[in-house]
Design a protein around this motif. Structure first.
Motif, short mmCIF file in Angstrom:
data_model
loop_
_atom_site.label_atom_id
_atom_site.label_comp_id
_atom_site.label_asym_id
_atom_site.label_seq_id
_atom_site.Cartn_x
_atom_site.Cartn_y
_atom_site.Cartn_z
N ALA A 1 0.86 -1.18 0.00
CA ALA A 1 0.00 0.00 0.00
C ALA A 1 0.90 1.22 0.00
N LYS A 2 0.60 2.22 -0.84
CA LYS A 2 1.48 3.39 -0.91
C LYS A 2 0.78 4.56 -1.58
N VAL A 3 1.34 5.74 -1.39
CA VAL A 3 0.87 6.96 -2.05
C VAL A 3 2.05 7.51 -2.82
N GLU A 4 1.85 7.82 -4.11
CA GLU A 4 2.93 8.41 -4.87
C GLU A 4 2.40 9.58 -5.68
N ASP A 5 3.25 10.60 -5.85
CA ASP A 5 2.84 11.74 -6.65
C ASP A 5 3.10 11.48 -8.12
N GLY A 6 2.09 11.75 -8.94
CA GLY A 6 2.31 11.74 -10.38
C GLY A 6 2.41 13.18 -10.84
N ALA A 7 2.41 13.37 -12.15
CA ALA A 7 2.57 14.71 -12.70
C ALA A 7 1.50 15.65 -12.12
N ASP A 8 0.24 15.35 -12.33
CA ASP A 8 -0.82 16.19 -11.77
C ASP A 8 -1.92 15.31 -11.19
N ARG B 1 -1.51 14.22 5.90
CA ARG B 1 -0.52 15.28 5.99
C ARG B 1 -0.19 15.90 4.63
N LYS B 2 -0.68 15.28 3.57
CA LYS B 2 -0.31 15.69 2.22
C LYS B 2 -0.88 17.07 1.90
N GLU B 3 -0.04 17.95 1.39
CA GLU B 3 -0.55 19.24 0.95
C GLU B 3 -0.67 19.20 -0.55
N THR B 4 -1.90 19.06 -1.01
CA THR B 4 -2.12 18.96 -2.44
C THR B 4 -3.47 19.57 -2.73
N GLY B 5 -3.62 20.14 -3.86
CA GLY B 5 -4.91 20.72 -4.20
C GLY B 5 -5.95 19.68 -4.57
#
Lengths: 292, 292, 292, 292, 292
Positions: free
Chosen positions: E42-49, E178-182
């Protein structure tokens, strides 16, 4: 413009070419020493204008021994030096494949390919351990024996070794990921994180295998205790059946006078009847009071 | 301009020379006290214009006892004082070699040489433990005995001691590496990291040895349980063979009348036949129902 | 200008003088409550213009019980209040020595002396545990018995208690060392670090003692298992020797006809020969197939 | 101006009054849901202009079961809402006492009183565990039995439960202490730290109790092993005494010719003498070679 | 304007639609590879948008096996892609319910609903484990057998697996919180924390279950040891009763002269009296000296 222009692939740390390269690229003497002494921890270290990385390729030999070797890498702006210590057929064949397949001139991409190959090569040993532990689990429940004990022991040794390697390799991957250096370009970021994820998953797996092996050990002990208990019960039931008969036949074998029914023509039948009765009563008591 | 000008090498903490040096270089009374009381933890402390370091040399005596002593160092701008507490032949011989070989006048380089020598001297004890554990492992599987138990016990003691020393020494190395002080010049950085790596590798090894020893202890217990189980089985099989015969011979030894075949001329043969038959039936039952 | 001017040494938390002092120096009611309720964790707390410290003196009674009491201190700019809860002869005698010996008027130095005394007083209990564990180790290998078990148990209790005290005391020492307050002057810094080192060393020792005691428990279990195995072997050998003889003598005791050699004049000798032969064959088999 | 003006004390989370209060004070729907679903972890959460706190009161029932309930609190600028889930007589009686005794209008002081009461109510369960463990310790040494095993098991369950509650409650206390909010005034700081200290001490106690219980389990196993060993010895000594006599009497019971002393008028005495001699020799051997 | 406009719900990672979506939304090739290879952490990863999330739905099959599958999510500004790997009937039915019930067009709310559903689906497996452990606990105390051993083993495997999943899922929840993302709007904050709380509570529960299972294993071993002890006692008492009788009847069965009372008309009664007396004396001794 092949790999060979930028990739210096040494198969032996004692190759004098290493000294030439050391001079040409100003490699730190301690790093050269690390290559030649072998048996390092996996690590990342900064050199003057390169990074020095020790990887730990692994392979399992035919008779189930985990062999760990060293693979040393110097990654510079326009060169990559790999120094293979010890013989690891798996990593050699991976390196040869990369030689054949890859033609791009970026050293950091080559570096990633090799790192990825080393990490991919951990999967077969892990599978091998999985199968071994499965078969140990079956053995401890079915037929616990000193041979199983020995196998648990050796597998534990292997896992301890493997865990040590994976844990330092994971530190290396984490370190590379966070490293701010011009030597590794930004587009490799997700790929390095992928390698890190792979190692983290492998660590999870090894931890789980260790837990299972510890469990197998406990089961072994419980299983032996259980079997001893079983054997004791058989012995006790045997005694329960035999002892009353022995006592009674002993009494009727005495050369004394006045034993009841001694002179009865049905004396033997009476005696045998007593034996059977005593045994049955005893067995019923064992059963009733739940003594066994 | 040899070492002797800058290196004050005291072989005994009670040497009055230490008091003279303390006065001359303004050494803190607590540090002098540490030298004389012995049995300190490895540590780094800042003095007025020097750093005070306690190292823990180790050697294994002929009969396998781990001996830990103290080596205290005061590193100043232009002097190095070493105070050896207790007798450690290994470290003494290392120090003498450094005396003979080194001639440079930099105290920090001298300091590094001594630190490196103390850390190198940990390898023979580690090898000794490796061999001991190998031989214990063999013994617990082959011939578990109270003697093995005692050896496990003593080895464990040694490892606990060794681990304690290595862990504080690693803290010292880590501390020295990160320390910002003018007393240790920057070019020693990679060398101090090398010492740290060495100690981290040693710690890994000791942790692994502890794991293996704990495993050996478990194997011991399992192995003894297994052997008890084996002995029980032998006893039960013996009983299984003997008891029917004893019962039957007892019956034919009775002085009663009417026992079947008692007066037959083949009475004994019939009785023996019954005995054999009963035993065989019992053995088959044990086998079939998997009672042993 | 003796100690008495600045040091208020209360031997009983219920002394009404404590209320007077509380009013005079504005001590927080919760701190006074802590003094009177006893059984606190060692801790450092800030008051209005003082710090409140709870220390945990320890002594071992004649019959090996670890007794923990509380010593509460209020350190202000120009006063030190100590409140002793419970009876601890060791700490009392230390305090009396300080009364007699010290004459300087600085409260923070007095405070350090008392802290140092309390920490020094941990060494005799630690030595007592060392000796106890040594004697337990001998006992489990030589003569494991329920008495040993009870001793292991009680020693473990004591160590758990001791560890708890040391761990909170170490936190106090670490806290005092890092505390920025005008109440403790800078020249005491190295001395407070020395106290911290002492406590860290004591903790190491207790951890090691716990490890050894856990080891002793394992050895106990293994040792008992080993002895049971031994007893079983003796029983099995006894059975091996006796059973063939009993079977054979039983057969020759039967009143049937046709037993071979029954009427031979050497019948008894032949029978005895058979017994000896059967026993020897059985013993050889046990030996050969390594059944015991 | 009593408590009732600011304290809304709901005895049932399904009270429709909760919905009215939720609307009036803008309580978050998730918090209302938490109140009604029960079985939350102790926690502190920020609402729009209030803080939401879940506490875990504990009581031990007559037959030694640890019961954990939830007490939910909403602390606003000028109100305090408490919602009691499940029945906990201890906490109810505490709340009633606070109702009767307290008359100040500050919601944060009321909040502290309730928190303190819940934490104080942990002491009786801890004492109950202390007594239980003491009595288990005695039982495992004296008379290890399956009943003791069951008690160890249930006590362990209770401690695991208790530990879980204390650990989250300690997090709550630590959280409240560090929280910067206008809702709790500064003068409560030392009191909240006092609550934290209390919980930390309770945690220490539970950890110690767990250690002791684990120890009791080990002692149980060792104690049973020891008793089995004892029983085996008795059996072996019995066999040692009886077997030689059985063999010898068997020999003299044979119907063969030529047994020595068979026809001697003192035959029986000689035979009995042989029996006694054989037994004595065997017992001496057992003793001498330390076989038992 | 239903869900279908923004939610792309793929039931098979090999659906070619995934490639089209990847092209359209610029999904990273490594993420597509993760979808297709399965068995990720299980994981969270940032993609381009967008953010790429791997969740781990769990269900327990009829025969008590824990099955873990992957559910991959791509959350963009105005789309949500879910890719289900493997068959998990529980999660499928949850997803279908969301399809039916939810009609809002916000992708982040949809994302939360799915996350919440996956986490809610952990409760039935946890309850299943609770029941299993309860029944194991009963079995080890009542009737320890190899079957119980096997169940302990398999349950342990399941818990190790479950713990691994929960621990990574909790990291995901903490990460998302905790993620700061729009991409995730602020009003979902409390809901994400709620999910985190749920997972933390589940982890607590699994830890507790592991503790209980380890305890059950220990109880098993103790229980077997106890039963062996019991069986040994029965055997010893049997021996105690039978052996004196066998010896005495053997003596009176000897064909020698001079055995006392041999020719008495009450010889047999005397002999029987001796047997009873010897047995009684022996039993009293066993009792008195607490040998059993």
């Amino acid at each position: 413009m092949g790999n060979s222009a930028i990739w210096h692939d040494l198969k032996d740390p004692n190759d004098p070419e290493l000294d030439l390269l050391a001079e040409r690229f100003h490699l730190h003497p301690l790093h050269i020493e690390d290559c030649r002494h072998g048996n390092q921890r996996a690590k990342v270290e900064d050199g003057a204008d390169y990074i020095f990385v020790v990887l730990k390729p692994i392979h399992v030999t035919g008779d189930g021994e985990v062999r760990v070797t060293d693979l040393d890498l110097f990654l510079g702006q326009d060169y990559l030096i790999t120094v293979q210590e010890g013989e690891c057929p798996t990593v050699r064949s991976y390196l040869d494949q990369i030689h054949a397949a890859v033609t791009q001139p970026r050293p950091d991409q080559l570096f990633y390919k090799i790192l990825d190959a080393v990490v991919d090569a951990y999967s077969p040993p892990l599978d091998w351990f999985n199968e071994t532990i499965d078969s140990i689990e079956e053995a401890v429940l079915d037929k616990p024996s000193p041979v199983t004990l020995q196998r648990i022991f050796e597998t534990k040794r292997g896992l301890i070794e493997l865990r040590r390697v994976l844990s330092t390799m994971r530190d290396v991957a984490s370190h590379l990921q966070r490293k701010e250096t011009g030597l590794i370009q930004g587009d490799l970021g997700p790929f390095l994180r992928d390698v890190y994820d792979h190692l983290a998953r492998d660590m999870d797996m090894v931890e789980m295998q260790r837990d299972l092996l510890t469990g197998a050990m406990d089961i072994y002990l419980s299983s032996v205790a259980n079997r001893t208990n079983q054997v004791m019960k058989v012995l006790t039931v045997l005694g329960t059946i035999a002892l009353p008969s022995i006592v009674i036949s002993g009494i009727y074998g005495m050369n004394t006078k006045g034993t009841p029914w001694m002179n009865s023509p049905h004396g033997s039948e009476i005696a045998l009847g007593l034996m059977v009765a005593a045994t049955v009563v005893l067995l019923i008591m064992l059963k009733k009071f739940d003594w066994l």
